[in-house]
Design a protein around this motif. Structure first.
Motif, mmCIF file in Angstrom:
data_model
loop_
_atom_site.group_PDB
_atom_site.id
_atom_site.type_symbol
_atom_site.label_atom_id
_atom_site.label_comp_id
_atom_site.label_asym_id
_atom_site.label_seq_id
_atom_site.Cartn_x
_atom_site.Cartn_y
_atom_site.Cartn_z
ATOM 1 N N THR A 255 0.852 -1.192 0.000
ATOM 2 C CA THR A 255 0.000 0.000 0.000
ATOM 3 C C THR A 255 0.881 1.232 0.000
ATOM 4 N N ASP A 256 0.250 2.402 -0.181
ATOM 5 C CA ASP A 256 1.028 3.637 -0.192
ATOM 6 C C ASP A 256 1.778 3.831 1.123
ATOM 7 N N TRP A 257 1.126 3.559 2.249
ATOM 8 C CA TRP A 257 1.772 3.802 3.534
ATOM 9 C C TRP A 257 2.789 2.732 3.898
ATOM 10 N N ARG A 258 2.759 1.587 3.201
ATOM 11 C CA ARG A 258 3.794 0.575 3.418
ATOM 12 C C ARG A 258 5.025 0.864 2.569
ATOM 13 N N LEU A 259 4.828 1.491 1.420
ATOM 14 C CA LEU A 259 5.954 1.779 0.527
ATOM 15 C C LEU A 259 6.663 3.078 0.885
ATOM 16 N N PHE A 260 5.894 4.078 1.374
ATOM 17 C CA PHE A 260 6.465 5.403 1.629
ATOM 18 C C PHE A 260 6.086 5.887 3.016
ATOM 19 N N SER A 261 7.009 6.634 3.599
ATOM 20 C CA SER A 261 6.679 7.316 4.849
ATOM 21 C C SER A 261 5.931 8.608 4.525
ATOM 22 N N PRO A 262 5.213 9.188 5.483
ATOM 23 C CA PRO A 262 4.522 10.461 5.225
ATOM 24 C C PRO A 262 5.466 11.552 4.704
ATOM 25 N N ASP A 263 6.708 11.577 5.234
ATOM 26 C CA ASP A 263 7.669 12.578 4.772
ATOM 27 C C ASP A 263 8.036 12.353 3.304
ATOM 28 N N GLU A 264 8.215 11.085 2.918
ATOM 29 C CA GLU A 264 8.555 10.790 1.522
ATOM 30 C C GLU A 264 7.418 11.186 0.589
ATOM 31 N N ILE A 265 6.203 10.892 0.982
ATOM 32 C CA ILE A 265 5.056 11.273 0.156
ATOM 33 C C ILE A 265 4.973 12.778 0.018
ATOM 34 N N ALA A 266 5.278 13.490 1.104
ATOM 35 C CA ALA A 266 5.204 14.954 1.077
ATOM 36 C C ALA A 266 6.272 15.567 0.181
ATOM 37 N N ARG A 267 7.414 14.890 0.048
ATOM 38 C CA ARG A 267 8.512 15.442 -0.749
ATOM 39 C C ARG A 267 8.494 14.956 -2.199
ATOM 40 N N GLU A 268 7.783 13.894 -2.490
ATOM 41 C CA GLU A 268 7.851 13.279 -3.818
ATOM 42 C C GLU A 268 6.929 13.994 -4.800
ATOM 43 N N PRO A 269 7.488 14.638 -5.855
ATOM 44 C CA PRO A 269 6.637 15.346 -6.833
ATOM 45 C C PRO A 269 5.632 14.430 -7.508
ATOM 46 N N ARG B 45 -11.880 8.595 -0.514
ATOM 47 C CA ARG B 45 -12.145 7.238 -0.013
ATOM 48 C C ARG B 45 -11.150 6.816 1.057
ATOM 49 N N GLY B 46 -9.983 7.470 1.097
ATOM 50 C CA GLY B 46 -9.004 7.159 2.117
ATOM 51 C C GLY B 46 -8.154 5.945 1.798
ATOM 52 N N ALA B 47 -7.197 5.656 2.682
ATOM 53 C CA ALA B 47 -6.267 4.545 2.477
ATOM 54 C C ALA B 47 -6.954 3.211 2.741
ATOM 55 N N PHE B 48 -6.336 2.139 2.199
ATOM 56 C CA PHE B 48 -6.812 0.785 2.467
ATOM 57 C C PHE B 48 -6.318 0.383 3.860
ATOM 58 N N LEU B 49 -7.263 0.148 4.794
ATOM 59 C CA LEU B 49 -6.902 -0.147 6.176
ATOM 60 C C LEU B 49 -7.816 -1.226 6.745
ATOM 61 N N GLY B 50 -7.350 -1.852 7.840
ATOM 62 C CA GLY B 50 -8.194 -2.732 8.619
ATOM 63 C C GLY B 50 -8.757 -3.914 7.858
ATOM 64 N N ALA B 51 -10.059 -4.166 8.112
ATOM 65 C CA ALA B 51 -10.731 -5.314 7.516
ATOM 66 C C ALA B 51 -10.754 -5.218 5.996
ATOM 67 N N GLU B 52 -10.848 -4.001 5.480
ATOM 68 C CA GLU B 52 -10.859 -3.830 4.029
ATOM 69 C C GLU B 52 -9.541 -4.301 3.430
ATOM 70 N N LEU B 53 -8.474 -4.048 4.140
ATOM 71 C CA LEU B 53 -7.166 -4.491 3.658
ATOM 72 C C LEU B 53 -7.079 -6.012 3.653
ATOM 73 N N ASP B 54 -7.727 -6.659 4.625
ATOM 74 C CA ASP B 54 -7.762 -8.124 4.638
ATOM 75 C C ASP B 54 -8.510 -8.652 3.417
ATOM 76 N N ASP B 55 -9.606 -7.989 3.055
ATOM 77 C CA ASP B 55 -10.354 -8.401 1.854
ATOM 78 C C ASP B 55 -9.497 -8.245 0.607
#
Length: 300
Positions: free
Chosen positions: A28-42, A79-89
């Motif tokens: 997922t986005d949050w597994r590949l990048f940290s919040p700082d990386e996302i903020a800096r990545e064009p 829609r937000g990030a994939f988290l929780g039970a939705e991520l299990d699906d």
């Protein structure tokens, strides 16, 4: 990975790093990048938001040693990030898809390689290429022609002699299902008279654009070598004129000089003079030697 597109995509690069290091699974986005990386990545701040694919979940399904099928599900910031039970699906869906696609890809590869091998003969050989002329599988008879008609250029199949751009165009058109009946002649650089006819047919006939090329089948059929005629040899290699060639042929066929002169409608003396010129050009001194020399030239 066509045209190194993944090298310009941070998500793809980071995902490939995980896949190649053995961490193949749900990403997922949050597994590949940290919040700082996302903020800096064009790319994340401009491209992803522009195309409304801020959040995603996916996986890299291995096909071959350095080949992966990318499965990605993307959605907007609302829609937000994939988290929780939705991520299990999502994980269960990816696992099921991984199993099904891996089987389908292995089955397709087995069928295609079997087709390539069964179609090939000594005279006509086949190869399986991707849409960018990179080899997927050569038959044994095609592999024997590599180095004779084809070589490798940047990992792609290319003619050793002939229209390289035309070959690339032919592959590209077949890969998108267009102009599939075109052919191309390639030659052996060591012997330009040794030629073959190349034809390419698509394995998939539907493509949305040039970037989504399908794989293709390539056939190569060796053409019979056309031997030059005795007339061509005498003119090209020994500089005989058309009139001198006609007289030499008449003598070679067993005609007496006087009879040959009558056939050519010239005087006997003119025929004698012309024959001396022929002797000089072919480095012979008698009619018997001329006949022998011409027979040897034709055999050679």
């Amino acid at each position: 990975m066509a045209d190194n597109w993944h090298e310009r995509n941070p998500r793809m690069l980071r995902g490939l790093h995980h896949a190649r290091s053995g961490q193949v699974g749900i990403l997922t986005d949050w597994r590949l990048f940290s919040p700082d990386e996302i903020a800096r990545e064009p790319f994340e701040q401009e491209f992803a938001i522009r195309f409304d694919c801020v959040h995603y979940a996916g996986s890299f399904i291995p096909i071959d040693r350095d080949s992966f099928l990318v499965l990605s599900m993307e959605r907007s910031k609302r829609r937000g990030a994939f988290l929780g039970a939705e991520l299990d699906d999502v994980a269960r869906f990816i696992e099921m898809t991984n199993t099904a696609l891996s089987y389908a890809i292995r089955a397709q590869k087995a069928v295609t390689t079997g087709l390539v091998d069964s179609l090939s003969t000594e005279k006509t050989a086949w190869a399986w290429l991707d849409g960018h002329a990179r080899p997927c599988h050569y038959s044994a008879s095609f592999n024997a022609m590599v180095g004779r008609f084809f070589g490798s250029r940047n990992g792609r199949l290319a003619p050793l002699c002939g229209d390289t751009d035309g070959f690339g165009f032919l592959v590209a058109m077949a890969a998108v299902g267009e102009q599939i009946n075109m052919s191309l002649t390639v030659a052996n650089p060591a012997n330009p008279a040794d030629t073959a006819t190349v034809r390419i047919v698509p394995l998939r006939t539907i493509a949305r654009d040039m970037a989504s090329r399908g794989d293709v089948l390539l056939s190569i059929e060796v053409n019979p070598i056309q031997r030059p005629s005795i007339e061509d040899i005498l003119t090209r290699d020994y500089g005989l004129t058309k009139a001198e060639v006609r007289l030499a042929l008449l003598i070679w066929e067993g005609n007496k000089l006087r009879s040959a002169a009558e056939t050519e409608r010239i005087t006997y003396e003119t025929a004698r003079s012309r024959l001396k010129i022929i002797f000089n050009k072919l480095s012979v001194g008698r009619q018997a030697d001329l006949i022998l020399k011409m027979s040897e030239l034709l055999k050679g």
